[in-house]
Write an enzyme that holds these catalytic residues in place. Structure first.
Site, PDB file in Angstrom:
ATOM      1  CB  VAL A  49      -0.994   0.000   1.178  1.00 42.88           C
ATOM      2  CG1 VAL A  49      -1.805   1.286   1.208  1.00 42.88           C
ATOM      3  CG2 VAL A  49      -1.925  -1.208   1.093  1.00 42.88           C
ATOM      4  CB  CYS A  50       3.920   2.231   1.884  1.00 45.49           C
ATOM      5  SG  CYS A  50       3.277   2.308   3.568  1.00 45.49           S
ATOM      6  CG  MET A  51       6.256  -0.186  -2.178  1.00 42.24           C
ATOM      7  SD  MET A  51       7.721   0.848  -2.312  1.00 42.24           S
ATOM      8  CE  MET A  51       8.363   0.271  -3.879  1.00 42.24           C
TER       9      MET A  51
END
Length: 151
Positions: A49-51
């Site tokens: 999700v962060c990527m």
């Protein structure tokens, strides 16, 4: 070691350069300083999700600049990890390490999850005094939206 009362978090960018708190302008640059800055906290730099969120940070930064608002991405990951992420994705937006004292910046704005030791998936709009003007938070496993930072 955790910062004492009134002691600012120690931040370093992906190149190891120090940044002041709040991180409106780097300590090593005398360029224009935004009046406010979004602090976009990542729970873990290499998580899916962060990527996915990192794919739009440069676009968001470009859209905020005309309004005098900056964007800084913060994570409890080390500066070396953040440098790898920035290079892998070609990110120009500053990635700041909140590694040590661990989570001090996230804690300073009430966004450190003390159970996990990671920041919440959140963004906080602050000024030079550290006054909070807005928050955007997404549930675990859910992305924030670029548009939520433009209102």
């Amino acid at each position: 070691m955790t910062p004492g009362p009134g002691e600012p978090p120690a931040l370093r960018d992906q190149h190891g350069q120090p940044w002041p708190w709040p991180p409106l302008a780097p300590a090593h640059d005398a360029g224009p300083v935004p009046s406010r800055v979004w602090l976009l906290f990542l729970p873990g730099a290499f998580t899916p999700v962060c990527m996915a969120e990192l794919t739009w940070v440069d676009d968001l930064a470009a859209r905020l600049t005309p309004a005098g608002v900056g964007l800084r991405v913060l994570s409890c990951d080390s500066a070396a990890v953040l440098r790898t992420v920035a290079e892998d994705l070609g990110i120009n937006t500053p990635l700041l390490s909140d590694f040590w004292p661990h989570g001090a910046a996230a804690r300073a704005v009430g966004e450190l999850n003390e159970t996990t030791g990671r920041p919440h998936r959140s963004s906080v709009l602050v000024d030079a005094a550290g006054t909070v003007f807005a928050r955007v938070r997404a549930e675990a496993g859910t992305q924030r939206r670029l548009e939520d930072h433009l209102d």
